[in-house]
Structure formats: C-alpha cells, structure tokens
Motif scaffolding. Structure first.
Motif, PDB file in Angstrom:
ATOM      1  N   PHE A   1      43.948  34.906  37.774  1.00  9.82           N
ATOM      2  CA  PHE A   1      43.568  33.609  38.339  1.00  9.82           C
ATOM      3  C   PHE A   1      42.739  32.801  37.334  1.00  9.82           C
ATOM      4  CE2 PHE A   1      43.603  33.360  43.278  1.00  9.82           C
ATOM      5  CZ  PHE A   1      44.629  32.429  43.202  1.00  9.82           C
ATOM      6  N   PHE A   2      41.778  33.490  36.712  1.00  9.43           N
ATOM      7  CA  PHE A   2      40.873  32.844  35.760  1.00  9.43           C
ATOM      8  C   PHE A   2      41.659  32.240  34.592  1.00  9.43           C
ATOM      9  CE2 PHE A   2      38.005  32.668  32.173  1.00  9.43           C
ATOM     10  CZ  PHE A   2      36.795  32.271  32.713  1.00  9.43           C
ATOM     11  N   VAL A   3      42.582  33.021  34.015  1.00  6.32           N
ATOM     12  CA  VAL A   3      43.353  32.566  32.866  1.00  6.32           C
ATOM     13  C   VAL A   3      44.264  31.408  33.247  1.00  6.32           C
ATOM     14  CG1 VAL A   3      45.155  33.240  31.228  1.00  6.32           C
ATOM     15  CG2 VAL A   3      43.223  34.769  31.655  1.00  6.32           C
ATOM     16  N   MET A   4      44.898  31.485  34.417  1.00  7.22           N
ATOM     17  CA  MET A   4      45.773  30.402  34.866  1.00  7.22           C
ATOM     18  C   MET A   4      44.961  29.130  35.113  1.00  7.22           C
ATOM     19  SD  MET A   4      48.277  32.584  37.398  1.00  7.22           S
ATOM     20  CE  MET A   4      49.390  31.248  37.824  1.00  7.22           C
ATOM     21  N   SER A   5      43.720  29.291  35.558  1.00  6.68           N
ATOM     22  CA  SER A   5      42.850  28.129  35.741  1.00  6.68           C
ATOM     23  C   SER A   5      42.484  27.525  34.395  1.00  6.68           C
ATOM     24  CB  SER A   5      41.589  28.543  36.502  1.00  6.68           C
ATOM     25  OG  SER A   5      40.652  27.495  36.552  1.00  6.68           O
ATOM     26  N   ARG A   6      42.158  28.371  33.403  1.00  8.21           N
ATOM     27  CA  ARG A   6      41.851  27.889  32.072  1.00  8.21           C
ATOM     28  C   ARG A   6      43.044  27.161  31.447  1.00  8.21           C
ATOM     29  NH1 ARG A   6      37.522  29.992  28.993  1.00  8.21           N
ATOM     30  NH2 ARG A   6      35.689  29.892  30.330  1.00  8.21           N
ATOM     31  N   ASP A   7      44.256  27.607  31.804  1.00 10.13           N
ATOM     32  CA  ASP A   7      45.476  26.962  31.296  1.00 10.13           C
ATOM     33  C   ASP A   7      45.775  25.653  32.019  1.00 10.13           C
ATOM     34  OD1 ASP A   7      46.140  28.669  29.240  1.00 10.13           O
ATOM     35  OD2 ASP A   7      47.351  29.985  30.490  1.00 10.13           O
TER      36      ASP A   7
END
Length: 517
Positions: free
Chosen positions: A353-359
């Motif tokens: 979730f965190f990485v997809m948010s950063r993307d």
C-alpha cells in the motif's frame, strides 16, 4: 509502449545499485530460509479444511500445491535477480506490462496479504480457545468465538489478536531475527512431536475410500492447501545476496519445498492413519464446503468428533489418541508462533500500500510516516481495520481461498513477465536464469490458472469484484495522478525514508531485497 506507461527498468536498476548487498548466502542457508518461511500457518490451520474437500486424497493435494509453487518460485527467482527491489510482483509488472497491469497485481497483493492475515487470526483463535479451555478450564462462549457462518456472533479472540498486531505495527516492532528463529524451531518441534506420536497409531483402514469425493477433489483441496506453501518467495528474493545463484537458488527453492512437502505428507499420514480424515455430510458424492452453515450442521450431527470439524485439528487429534499433554503443548506452540505470521502478513500488506501510494496510484496521505514512531500509521490502521473485520466474521477456509486468489494472480503475472522479458530484453543481466524457461514458465501459468479455477465460487467472485473495484479506482484516481503520468522518474520502493521490511527471518540472514527492521 508509452501508452502502457511502463516504468523504466533502467531507472529501477540504477536506483537498485545504491543498495547492493554482499553475496553471503549458500545453498544450506537458502534452504533453511525457505523452510522457515513456508512451515507454519497452513499446516496448523487448514488440515481439517483439506480433509473435508478431499479426504485422504489431501496427500496428493500437498504434492500438487508444492509443484505449482516450485514452478512459480523458479520464475520468481529470475525476476528477483534481475529487478532486485522490494516491490516484488508489483514492481516486476510495472517494468514489464505497464501501469494498469502493475495496479491489478498490486491490488491483488493487497487482497492476498490482508485476507491472509485475517485467516491466520482465525486459525490462531481456534488454538487459543483450546488452550484456554485445557489450561484454565474455562470454555469461552460459543457466540463470541465463532462468526455468523457457524451460528455465532463474532470471533472475539481473532479480533483481539488483530487489534494487538495492528497496535504493534503502528508503534513499530523491533522483533529480532533470533526471536523469529526460535519461533521457527517451536513450529518444527511441535509438528515433529505430532508426527512421532501419530504415526505409531497408524491404521490402513482409515485410508479407505481414498478419494471419497472423486478424482478432482485433490485439486480442489490443493487450491486451499496452497496457502500452506506461501512464504517460499523469501528464497526467490534473496538472489542478489546469494553466492553462485545459478546453482544455489534452485537448490534452496526445490530443497525447501521438497523438505516441507515431505514434512506435510508425514503430518497428513499421521492425521489420516491415526484418526481418519473422511469428509462429513456426504450426499450423492458431494460434501459441504468448509466454512459454510451446511458443514456446521453436519458437524453438529456428527457423533465421531471428526477432525474436519475441529478448529485446532492437530491438537485435537493428539488429545483424542491419548496424548492430551502434548496436544495442549502443540496448541500452546501454535498460540505463540502464529501471531508473528499475522504481523509479517500485515507488514507486507502495508508496505505494498505504502509503495503504491508513493507511486501516486493511491492517495499520498496513505504514505505519511508517523513523526514519532516512523511507521506508515495511516495505512497500517486501515489495514488493521480490514483484517479485524475479516477475522471477526468469516471462516478460515474461505479467507484462505480468497487470499490464494490474490497470490495466484501475482504468480501468474510473474511467470508471464519472464517470458516477455526474455523476448524484449534478452541481454539484461540476470544473476539467475530459470532453467528450461519455455517449459517451466508456461507450466507455472497453467498451474496457477488450474488452481484458481478450483477455488470456491465465493473466492472467485470476490476476486473479480475486488479487481473491478480496483480498476474503477485506477481510472477515477490513479491514472491521472501516478508518478509515471506526471513524468516523475523514480523507484518508490527504494526511497531512503521508506519504512524497513520485515525482520530478517533467521540470524545472520538479511531481510531479502531490502534493509532490515
């Protein structure tokens, strides 16, 4: 390929160079790493579900599931060595198929990890209730230890453990590699004790009929027992830290899968041979699916206390064949070991979730880090709420099936990705190359599709409904706000302030693919 919004593989690899790790892992360490990642929840929790779906033929289910995992693992290893970042299947898909496919895979991984955490919480609840009853002599109210599917109100122990793990993740956990290693030893010792005590009570008559529900029942059970093997990817993602990866990665993958399969078969033979594992409620060659009111009714009418009706199958069986003390200790071992699995599942989900948010594919507020605890507290609390709801009201078998849908989706795209990259980028550096790739990868793809087709209808419908919600959200939000759409070139998985991955699985072994917690 611009319309597909493929994330630059050159950018990923250039950024990955900044975190190169020392090659220190040999075949033995990789095998132990795989065993530590695989053995655990599935065999403790899902044995009774597999027995209800296939009877004694669940032994074949272990082999089928292990074979599909082995094929997928060999594909996973090549991508892990080629794109050595922590985003796993999500990042591989972004660099191969583009943003939409990456979104679908990432969305499926969210489903996999969150629902798997709920499944483990429900499994832990069954053993915890048994331990409380055996050690304290107190029987918790039925309505507070079972969801509506079983005629109860809420699975309160599963809710409590889910909230407790969420709180730990928000505050930040410094669980050590030594603790993880001790928990692995506890799990292996408990299962070894089970095999040693159960096999002497072997009775060949318990294997008849071997396939009470037909020849395809073993595949149906494999689609759920597949949950017991998820965790092997710890070996796949360690390619960049492996000495002579072309030799040692296959040894670690296949070795750990073979050892775990033999272990699982020994447990299965112990269950069937000592006590029996015939399905209940068989009518005209069919039996109620695990986690349904029909199965609950059949179990209530069952006078033999079948293993398929127990929420703590292995502990229940040992008590039934005259080893109540060891059965209670096995239940206690599961009670100690399973919460760490819930923690690692939720940790992995919040990281995706965190990485997809950063993307930019999800609202950036989700990637905010707590100023004091340095954890992604917002996404962790959202994850914890979802896990708690799933654990409170749904049965372990259905939860495991739904989670497997997300896992099989990710593995399908991983196997497809290496075929695409072999064609489009044949000269890229690969520390490990999948042997006989044009046989292995298509076989992995077919295996994933077959197991997916044999999931419960509930799991299949849930998966496609989840995917549809995700696609709508992508076109309504993520497509116009993603980093790739805005021309921002970077790899969010490698940002310096990203929270660390889960703790190293064993002492002396780094967290595969990223910095240690």
């Amino acid at each position: 390929m611009a319309d597909w919004r493929v994330k630059s593989l050159d950018s990923i690899l250039a950024t990955a160079e900044k975190k190169s790790l020392t090659r220190s892992l040999g075949a033995f360490q990789l095998t132990m790493l795989g065993i530590g990642g695989i053995i655990g929840t599935g065999i403790f929790v899902l044995t009774s579900e597999a027995a209800q779906l296939a009877g004694p033929a669940m032994l074949l289910s272990f082999v089928i599931a292990a074979t599909v995992c082995g094929l997928a693992a060999l594909c996973y290893a090549e991508l892990a060595s080629m794109v050595p970042v922590s985003g796993s299947a999500y990042t591989y898909s972004y660099a191969t198929f583009g943003e939409l496919m990456a979104w679908i895979v990432g969305w499926a991984l969210v489903l996999e990890y969150a629902v798997a955490a709920s499944a483990v919480a429900v499994g832990w609840s069954g053993y915890a209730v048994g331990v409380i009853q055996e050690f304290l002599g107190y029987e918790l109210p039925f309505a507070l230890t079972n969801g509506p599917y079983a005629g109860g109100l809420i699975n309160l122990p599963a809710v409590i453990i889910s909230i407790a793990v969420t709180a730990l993740l928000v505050v930040g956990t410094k669980e050590s590699a030594t603790v993880n290693a001790v928990l692995v030893v506890i799990k292996v010792a408990a299962l070894t004790a089970f095999v040693v005590l159960a096999l002497p009570a072997y009775n060949a008559e318990n294997f008849v009929p071997f396939m009470p529900l037909g020849s395809t029942s073993a595949i149906t059970a494999a689609s759920i027992i597949f949950f017991a093997y998820v965790g092997f990817d710890a070996v796949s993602t360690a390619a960049e830290e492996t000495k002579d990866p072309q030799r040692n990665i296959p040894i670690g993958l296949i070795g750990s899968l073979v050892i775990c399969t033999v272990f699982y078969l020994a447990v299965g033979v112990g269950v069937i041979g000592s006590y029996g594992a015939q399905p209940v409620g068989i009518i005209d060659g069919t039996a109620p699916y695990p986690g349904t009111p029909e199965l609950v009714a059949a179990c209530n009418a069952d006078t033999v206390a079948s293993v398929v009706c127990s929420n703590e199958a292995l502990a229940h069986l040992l008590r039934s064949i005259g080893h109540p003390g060891v059965g209670n200790l096995l239940g206690l071992a599961a009670g100690f070991a399973l919460p760490s699995v819930i923690l690692m599942m939720m940790f992995a989900q919040t990281r995706v979730f965190f990485v997809m948010s950063r993307d930019g594919l999800l609202p950036r507020a989700l990637s905010k880090v707590h100023p004091k605890f340095k954890t992604p507290h917002i996404v962790t609390m959202i994850t914890g709420a979802a896990v708690t709801i799933g654990a409170a009201f749904f049965p372990v078998g259905q939860l495991a099936s739904i989670s497997n849908g997300g896992t099989l989706c990710a593995f399908f795209f991983v196997a497809l990705a290496i075929l695409v990259l072999r064609r489009t980028q044949p000269d890229r550096k690969r520390s490990f190359r999948t042997p006989a790739v044009w046989v292995i990868a298509p076989a992995a793809i077919v295996g994933c599709l077959v197991l997916f087709a044999f999931l419960s209808w509930t799991a299949i419908v849930f998966f496609f409904a989840w995917a549809a919600i995700g696609i709508v959200f992508y076109f309504a939000y993520g497509r116009s706000r993603s980093n790739v759409a805005l021309g921002i070139d970077g790899v969010s998985e490698l940002d310096p302030d990203i929270p660390p991955q889960g703790v190293p699985p064993l002492p002396g072994i780094h967290t595969p693919g990223g910095k240690d917690a």
